[in-house]
Design an enzyme around this catalytic site. Structure first.
Site, PDB file in Angstrom:
ATOM      1  N   ARG A 122       3.909  -3.883  -1.150  1.00  0.00           N
ATOM      2  CA  ARG A 122       4.674  -3.629  -2.376  1.00  0.00           C
ATOM      3  C   ARG A 122       6.044  -4.299  -2.230  1.00  0.00           C
ATOM      4  O   ARG A 122       7.075  -3.637  -2.237  1.00  0.00           O
ATOM      5  CB  ARG A 122       4.823  -2.130  -2.621  1.00  0.00           C
ATOM      6  CG  ARG A 122       3.603  -1.263  -2.427  1.00  0.00           C
ATOM      7  CD  ARG A 122       2.433  -1.509  -3.296  1.00  0.00           C
ATOM      8  NE  ARG A 122       2.394  -0.941  -4.610  1.00  0.00           N
ATOM      9  CZ  ARG A 122       1.999   0.293  -4.926  1.00  0.00           C
ATOM     10  NH1 ARG A 122       1.693   1.144  -4.002  1.00  0.00           N
ATOM     11  NH2 ARG A 122       1.932   0.678  -6.182  1.00  0.00           N
ATOM     12  N   GLN A 127       4.593  -8.880  -5.998  1.00  0.00           N
ATOM     13  CA  GLN A 127       4.520  -8.019  -7.181  1.00  0.00           C
ATOM     14  C   GLN A 127       3.422  -8.459  -8.163  1.00  0.00           C
ATOM     15  O   GLN A 127       2.728  -7.631  -8.728  1.00  0.00           O
ATOM     16  CB  GLN A 127       5.864  -8.029  -7.895  1.00  0.00           C
ATOM     17  CG  GLN A 127       6.380  -6.644  -8.151  1.00  0.00           C
ATOM     18  CD  GLN A 127       7.844  -6.634  -8.513  1.00  0.00           C
ATOM     19  OE1 GLN A 127       8.445  -7.680  -8.795  1.00  0.00           O
ATOM     20  NE2 GLN A 127       8.434  -5.465  -8.502  1.00  0.00           N
ATOM     21  N   ASP A 130      -0.049  -7.127  -7.123  1.00  0.00           N
ATOM     22  CA  ASP A 130      -0.105  -5.712  -6.772  1.00  0.00           C
ATOM     23  C   ASP A 130      -1.154  -4.956  -7.599  1.00  0.00           C
ATOM     24  O   ASP A 130      -0.859  -4.363  -8.626  1.00  0.00           O
ATOM     25  CB  ASP A 130       1.305  -5.132  -6.986  1.00  0.00           C
ATOM     26  CG  ASP A 130       1.421  -3.680  -6.589  1.00  0.00           C
ATOM     27  OD1 ASP A 130       0.403  -3.080  -6.194  1.00  0.00           O
ATOM     28  OD2 ASP A 130       2.533  -3.144  -6.681  1.00  0.00           O
ATOM     29  N   SER A 133      -0.576  -1.114  -8.382  1.00  0.00           N
ATOM     30  CA  SER A 133       0.270  -0.812  -9.542  1.00  0.00           C
ATOM     31  C   SER A 133      -0.489  -1.050 -10.847  1.00  0.00           C
ATOM     32  O   SER A 133      -0.376  -0.269 -11.791  1.00  0.00           O
ATOM     33  CB  SER A 133       1.542  -1.656  -9.513  1.00  0.00           C
ATOM     34  OG  SER A 133       2.381  -1.215  -8.480  1.00  0.00           O
ATOM     35  N   TYR A 228       7.214   4.692  -0.138  1.00  0.00           N
ATOM     36  CA  TYR A 228       6.163   5.694  -0.330  1.00  0.00           C
ATOM     37  C   TYR A 228       6.638   7.078   0.118  1.00  0.00           C
ATOM     38  O   TYR A 228       7.525   7.194   0.968  1.00  0.00           O
ATOM     39  CB  TYR A 228       4.938   5.350   0.510  1.00  0.00           C
ATOM     40  CG  TYR A 228       4.062   4.285  -0.081  1.00  0.00           C
ATOM     41  CD1 TYR A 228       3.330   4.529  -1.238  1.00  0.00           C
ATOM     42  CD2 TYR A 228       3.944   3.049   0.518  1.00  0.00           C
ATOM     43  CE1 TYR A 228       2.513   3.562  -1.775  1.00  0.00           C
ATOM     44  CE2 TYR A 228       3.125   2.063  -0.013  1.00  0.00           C
ATOM     45  CZ  TYR A 228       2.410   2.333  -1.160  1.00  0.00           C
ATOM     46  OH  TYR A 228       1.603   1.380  -1.695  1.00  0.00           O
TER      47      TYR A 228
HETATM   48  P1  NAD Z   1       1.087   6.958  -4.763  1.00  0.00           P
HETATM   49  O1  NAD Z   1      -0.035   6.721  -5.711  1.00  0.00           O
HETATM   50  O2  NAD Z   1       0.856   6.789  -3.298  1.00  0.00           O
HETATM   51  O3  NAD Z   1       1.622   8.457  -5.017  1.00  0.00           O
HETATM   52  C1  NAD Z   1       1.935   8.929  -6.307  1.00  0.00           C
HETATM   53  C2  NAD Z   1       3.211   9.737  -6.288  1.00  0.00           C
HETATM   54  O4  NAD Z   1       2.994  10.987  -5.669  1.00  0.00           O
HETATM   55  C3  NAD Z   1       4.369   9.086  -5.522  1.00  0.00           C
HETATM   56  O5  NAD Z   1       5.436   8.868  -6.402  1.00  0.00           O
HETATM   57  C4  NAD Z   1       4.698  10.103  -4.442  1.00  0.00           C
HETATM   58  O6  NAD Z   1       6.088  10.145  -4.151  1.00  0.00           O
HETATM   59  C5  NAD Z   1       4.221  11.386  -5.090  1.00  0.00           C
HETATM   60  N1  NAD Z   1       4.016  12.538  -4.178  1.00  0.00           N
HETATM   61  C6  NAD Z   1       3.519  12.568  -2.914  1.00  0.00           C
HETATM   62  N2  NAD Z   1       3.526  13.824  -2.435  1.00  0.00           N
HETATM   63  C7  NAD Z   1       4.027  14.623  -3.426  1.00  0.00           C
HETATM   64  C8  NAD Z   1       4.266  16.015  -3.540  1.00  0.00           C
HETATM   65  N3  NAD Z   1       4.023  16.860  -2.547  1.00  0.00           N
HETATM   66  N4  NAD Z   1       4.799  16.458  -4.708  1.00  0.00           N
HETATM   67  C9  NAD Z   1       5.075  15.623  -5.739  1.00  0.00           C
HETATM   68  N5  NAD Z   1       4.862  14.302  -5.688  1.00  0.00           N
HETATM   69  C10 NAD Z   1       4.339  13.802  -4.548  1.00  0.00           C
HETATM   70  O7  NAD Z   1       2.376   6.109  -5.142  1.00  0.00           O
HETATM   71  P2  NAD Z   1       2.527   4.744  -5.975  1.00  0.00           P
HETATM   72  O8  NAD Z   1       2.618   5.080  -7.405  1.00  0.00           O
HETATM   73  O9  NAD Z   1       1.469   3.776  -5.571  1.00  0.00           O
HETATM   74  O10 NAD Z   1       3.921   4.193  -5.485  1.00  0.00           O
HETATM   75  C11 NAD Z   1       4.970   5.005  -5.100  1.00  0.00           C
HETATM   76  C12 NAD Z   1       6.178   4.157  -4.845  1.00  0.00           C
HETATM   77  O11 NAD Z   1       5.852   2.949  -4.128  1.00  0.00           O
HETATM   78  C13 NAD Z   1       6.860   3.603  -6.073  1.00  0.00           C
HETATM   79  O12 NAD Z   1       7.483   4.452  -6.885  1.00  0.00           O
HETATM   80  C14 NAD Z   1       7.757   2.587  -5.390  1.00  0.00           C
HETATM   81  O13 NAD Z   1       8.822   3.169  -4.729  1.00  0.00           O
HETATM   82  C15 NAD Z   1       6.793   1.977  -4.426  1.00  0.00           C
HETATM   83  N6  NAD Z   1       6.276   0.771  -5.090  1.00  0.00           N
HETATM   84  C16 NAD Z   1       6.932  -0.423  -4.872  1.00  0.00           C
HETATM   85  C17 NAD Z   1       6.484  -1.578  -5.511  1.00  0.00           C
HETATM   86  C18 NAD Z   1       7.144  -2.886  -5.281  1.00  0.00           C
HETATM   87  O14 NAD Z   1       8.205  -2.924  -4.710  1.00  0.00           O
HETATM   88  N7  NAD Z   1       6.558  -3.983  -5.690  1.00  0.00           N
HETATM   89  C19 NAD Z   1       5.389  -1.526  -6.376  1.00  0.00           C
HETATM   90  C20 NAD Z   1       4.770  -0.293  -6.595  1.00  0.00           C
HETATM   91  C21 NAD Z   1       5.211   0.836  -5.938  1.00  0.00           C
END
Ligand code: NAD
Length: 377
Positions: A122, A127, A130, A133, A228
């Site tokens: 990520r 991007q 990805d 996403s 994450y």
């Molecule tokens: P994910 O599908 O792994 O998890 C979904 C959400 O669940 C996350 O936001 C996580 O914080 C939350 N979560 C975990 N345990 C929890 C709990 N006990 N209670 C409540 N919420 C909880 O996550 P995702 O959507 O694939 O991505 C998360 C983060 O990854 C993004 O917000 C970002 O920071 C990062 N990301 C970066 C890029 C990039 O830089 N290109 C792209 C996508 C995501």
């Protein structure tokens, strides 16, 4: 360089890894594309469109892949599919190695190069590749529509001659990519939305969409260096559940999306919390295939408890197979053009972060540090 596009064999899977637009781009770039017959049909892409884009169509998986250098799929390969792949070829798909450890021995036997699209880092450079996403965007949007379908009330506030109807209250647990898309979708439909996440960075993102962030004391250390969430302690989850319990009693629709990479999804909604919800309210559990965020979730089924519906959809992304395939395909097109860089073969350069993190096996040998760590742990 021959690139093959396989038809998905898993029941319920309707996506296709490359759509005709991407085939056209790759054909123009000089690659020969072979597509399995009706590979795109369930996502509304016809063989004729693939032919017009420059592909040739072959009848079955074995024929399609037999002379291919690179094979694209969405779902992890089955044993029979791996057996049919040419020795030394490169397979690019989801791999789900944690649940399919035995595939590693088969990859070794066939000296396969395998790339796991779920490991695409990520980072800004990647991007446009990805897929996580992209797929989370589809799931978050669709989750709201599934919820609305089960909910027996309006989402927006309505002012009518028959009185004013208040808007529905939506609670989103986990404000990652899927959660943020769910918030945006519920807002567009006029609901009043609040959301919670363990990552401090999520607060600002939730508020920027016009939703309320459910306040709880968060700790910066809940987030790893990739952005994450880390696995929360039992004490944290206990406090979090107390808070969720309170907010669930006011919610009409709750969308849960909480996940922790490489772990079972955390249980955030216990059965007593569901019992305390208002009759007619709905929980859509997007973590259903990873064990679920709600104790009552049964993947693929609608469970009714005290008049509350709990639904953990399976194959949710395939209900939107056309746009989901377009997004997956665009990500794959960008990935392959990056990997090949106008060359005739992928240079598995371990210095390159995208290649290093995405490659599971190189000529059959397990090279992924992440997989070694997960399997070792
Ligand atoms: P994910 O599908 O792994 O998890 C979904 C959400 O669940 C996350 O936001 C996580 O914080 C939350 N979560 C975990 N345990 C929890 C709990 N006990 N209670 C409540 N919420 C909880 O996550 P995702 O959507 O694939 O991505 C998360 C983060 O990854 C993004 O917000 C970002 O920071 C990062 N990301 C970066 C890029 C990039 O830089 N290109 C792209 C996508 C995501």
């Amino acid at each position: 360089m021959k690139i093959a596009v396989a038809k998905e064999s898993m029941e319920g899977e309707k996506r296709v890894a490359l759509v005709p637009d991407s085939v056209k781009k790759l054909s123009k770039a000089g690659y020969e594309i072979i597509v399995e017959k009706e590979a795109g049909l369930k996502a509304s892409f016809y063989d004729e469109e693939y032919k017009e884009a420059g592909a040739s169509i072959l009848d079955n998986f074995a024929q399609t892949v037999q002379n291919a250098d690179i094979i694209f799929k969405v779902r992890p390969p089955t044993v029979q599919e791996i057996e049919a792949l040419p020795e030394g070829s490169t397979l690019i798909s989801f791999q789900d190695i944690i649940n399919k450890k035995d595939n590693l021995a088969l990859f070794e036997k066939k000296k396969l190069n395998t790339l796991a699209v779920e490991f695409i880092p990520r980072i800004t450079l990647a991007q446009s590749m990805d897929v996580l996403s992209s797929m989370a965007t589809v799931a978050g949007y669709r989750a709201v529509l599934e919820g609305v379908h089960l909910l027996q009330r309006f989402m927006p506030m309505l002012m009518t001659a028959a009185g004013t109807i208040p808007p529905a209250k939506v609670l989103v647990l986990g404000a990652g990519v899927a959660g943020l898309q769910a918030i945006a979708t519920a807002k567009r439909l006029g609901a009043v939305v609040e959301a919670f996440d363990v990552r401090p960075a999520a607060k600002e993102q939730v508020e920027s969409l016009g939703a309320k962030f459910v306040e709880m004391e968060l700790d910066e250390s809940m987030q790893d260096d990739q952005g994450y969430a880390k696995e929360a302690s039992e004490e944290f989850i206990r406090k979090e559940m107390e808070l969720i319990h309170k907010h669930l009693q006011k919610a009409d629709l709750c969308i849960t999306t909480a996940q922790v990479f490489g772990k079972k999804a955390p249980i955030l909604v216990k059965d007593y919390m569901v019992k305390d919800m208002r009759r007619g309210s709905v929980i859509i559990d997007l973590a259903a295939e990873q064990g679920g965020n709600c104790e009552l979730t049964r993947a693929g089924e609608i469970v009714e408890e005290n008049g509350v519906f709990v639904y953990g959809p399976k194959d949710l992304i395939s209900t939107m197979a056309e746009p989901a395939s377009r997004m997956y395909s665009k990500n794959m097109e960008n990935l392959i053009l990056y990997l090949l860089k106008d060359k005739e073969a992928i240079d598995f350069d371990a210095e390159d972060e995208i290649i290093r993190r995405t490659t599971v096996t190189k000529q059959g040998v397990l090279v992924s540090e992440l997989v070694k760590k997960i399997l070792g742990g």
